[in-house]
Design a protein around this motif. Sequence first.
Motif, short mmCIF file in Angstrom:
data_model
loop_
_atom_site.label_atom_id
_atom_site.label_comp_id
_atom_site.label_asym_id
_atom_site.label_seq_id
_atom_site.Cartn_x
_atom_site.Cartn_y
_atom_site.Cartn_z
N GLU A 71 -2.41 8.22 10.69
CA GLU A 71 -2.21 6.94 10.00
C GLU A 71 -2.20 7.13 8.49
N ALA A 72 -3.07 8.00 7.98
CA ALA A 72 -3.14 8.24 6.54
C ALA A 72 -1.85 8.87 6.03
N GLN A 73 -1.31 9.85 6.75
CA GLN A 73 -0.07 10.48 6.33
C GLN A 73 1.09 9.49 6.35
N ARG A 74 1.09 8.59 7.31
CA ARG A 74 2.15 7.58 7.39
C ARG A 74 2.07 6.61 6.22
N GLN A 75 0.86 6.32 5.74
CA GLN A 75 0.68 5.32 4.69
C GLN A 75 1.05 5.85 3.31
N ARG A 76 0.89 7.14 3.08
CA ARG A 76 1.10 7.70 1.75
C ARG A 76 2.57 7.64 1.35
N ASN A 77 2.81 7.06 0.18
CA ASN A 77 4.16 6.88 -0.36
C ASN A 77 4.94 5.80 0.38
N ARG A 78 4.30 5.04 1.25
CA ARG A 78 5.04 4.16 2.15
C ARG A 78 5.75 3.02 1.43
N HIS A 79 5.01 2.18 0.70
CA HIS A 79 5.60 0.98 0.09
C HIS A 79 5.88 1.15 -1.40
N ALA A 80 5.48 2.27 -1.96
CA ALA A 80 5.85 2.67 -3.32
C ALA A 80 5.80 4.19 -3.35
N LEU A 120 0.83 -1.20 0.00
CA LEU A 120 0.00 0.00 0.00
C LEU A 120 0.86 1.26 0.00
N TYR A 121 0.40 2.27 -0.72
CA TYR A 121 1.10 3.56 -0.73
C TYR A 121 0.11 4.72 -0.68
N TRP A 122 -1.15 4.44 -0.33
CA TRP A 122 -2.15 5.48 -0.19
C TRP A 122 -2.99 5.18 1.04
N TRP A 130 14.36 18.68 -24.85
CA TRP A 130 14.59 18.61 -23.41
C TRP A 130 15.43 17.38 -23.11
N GLN A 131 16.56 17.55 -22.44
CA GLN A 131 17.39 16.44 -22.01
C GLN A 131 17.55 16.48 -20.49
N ILE A 132 17.46 15.31 -19.87
CA ILE A 132 17.51 15.21 -18.41
C ILE A 132 18.40 14.04 -18.02
N GLU A 133 19.18 14.23 -16.97
CA GLU A 133 19.82 13.14 -16.25
C GLU A 133 19.46 13.29 -14.78
N LEU A 134 19.08 12.20 -14.15
CA LEU A 134 18.81 12.26 -12.73
C LEU A 134 19.07 10.90 -12.10
N TRP A 135 19.21 10.92 -10.78
CA TRP A 135 19.21 9.68 -10.02
C TRP A 135 18.35 9.86 -8.78
N HIS A 136 17.86 8.72 -8.28
CA HIS A 136 16.98 8.74 -7.11
C HIS A 136 17.12 7.39 -6.42
N VAL A 137 17.14 7.39 -5.09
CA VAL A 137 16.96 6.15 -4.36
C VAL A 137 15.47 5.99 -4.08
N TRP A 138 15.04 4.75 -3.85
CA TRP A 138 13.63 4.47 -3.59
C TRP A 138 13.53 3.58 -2.36
N TRP A 139 12.37 3.55 -1.74
CA TRP A 139 12.24 3.00 -0.40
C TRP A 139 11.29 1.82 -0.34
N ASP A 140 11.66 0.83 0.49
CA ASP A 140 10.73 -0.25 0.85
C ASP A 140 9.74 0.24 1.89
N ASP A 141 10.17 1.18 2.72
CA ASP A 141 9.30 1.78 3.74
C ASP A 141 9.68 3.25 3.88
N PHE A 142 8.86 4.12 3.30
CA PHE A 142 9.11 5.56 3.31
C PHE A 142 8.31 6.18 4.45
N ASN A 143 9.02 6.85 5.37
CA ASN A 143 8.37 7.55 6.48
C ASN A 143 8.61 9.03 6.29
N TRP A 144 7.56 9.76 5.98
CA TRP A 144 7.71 11.16 5.59
C TRP A 144 8.29 12.03 6.70
#
Length: 239
Positions: free
Chosen positions: A141-150, A130-132, A202-216
Motif C-alpha cells: 500500500e505504501a509503494q502504491r501511494q508514493r508519487n500517486r496524486h502528485a 496524497l503522494y506519500w 547551465w541551459q536546459i530544455e525538457l518536457w514531462h507529462v504529469w499524472w492524476d494517478d501515478f501507479n509505479w
Amino acid sequence: MRKLLRGVMAFVIALGFTTSAGAHDPPGVIFEMWQWPSSHLPVLDADLSEWDVVPEELWITEQDLNNLLITQIDVTDTEPDASDLAVRFTFGWNDDTERIYLAYDRYDDYWSHQRDDIELAVDADHSGGLYWSSEGQSDEEAQRQRNRHAQISHFFFHSKTEEVGVPWNWHWMTQADWYRGEPYSDGAYQWTEPELGQEYNWQIELWHVWWDDFNWQDPEGSIIHDLQEGEIIGLAARH
C-alpha cells in the motif's frame, strides 16, 4: 556557503486569465504559463532562443522565488544574490501532448557535485491529494501511494550523472523507472563542464507529462493529467 532557492507557486494554464487562488501556498500567488501550439513545439536542443517569443513577464528569476534557504536556516528576509546563484526560467504547455515544458538558464558560482540539480513537484489537478505513504499501511500500500496524486522529480541534467550516481530524471519516492524517456519525458542540456568548486553556466530544455494517478507498476494504467486552458495547477521548484 551553499544556497538553495525554493519557489512554491501555482500556475494558471492560460494567458490573460485572472482569478483568486485560495487552495495553494502561498495564497493568492499564481503565475501564467505560455501555450505552445502543436505546429511550433520547442526543439529540445538547449538553445533557448526559440523561447524569446515568450513575454518577459512570464519569465521567473531568483528574485521572484519566495523562499531563500541557507544551510537549512530559513532567511526569507535575505535578498537573493545573483553573483552567487542566478536563474531565469519559464514553463510552457501543449494541449495535444499534455506536456509541460521548461526552459531554464542558470549561473552558479560553485559546482557542488551532488546538490546542483532542479527539483519539480507537480500536483497537476491541484487536488492536494496524497503522494506519500501513511502510518499503518502495508509495504504494498505504501509503494502504491508514493508519487500517486502528485509527483516530485529531481533533474540531474549534466554530464556527471554517472559520477554522482543518479539518473537524469529521478522520481525519488518510487522504484519505477519507466517514466525516464518518451512518451513521458525528454530533455537536453548544455553547460560549461565545471570541476568541483568552479563557477558554471547551465541551459536546459525538457518536457514531462504529469499524472492524476501515478501507479509505479502500471504505466498504461496510470492516468496522465489532461491539461485545460484556464485551470490552475500546483508546481513547486527548487534550485
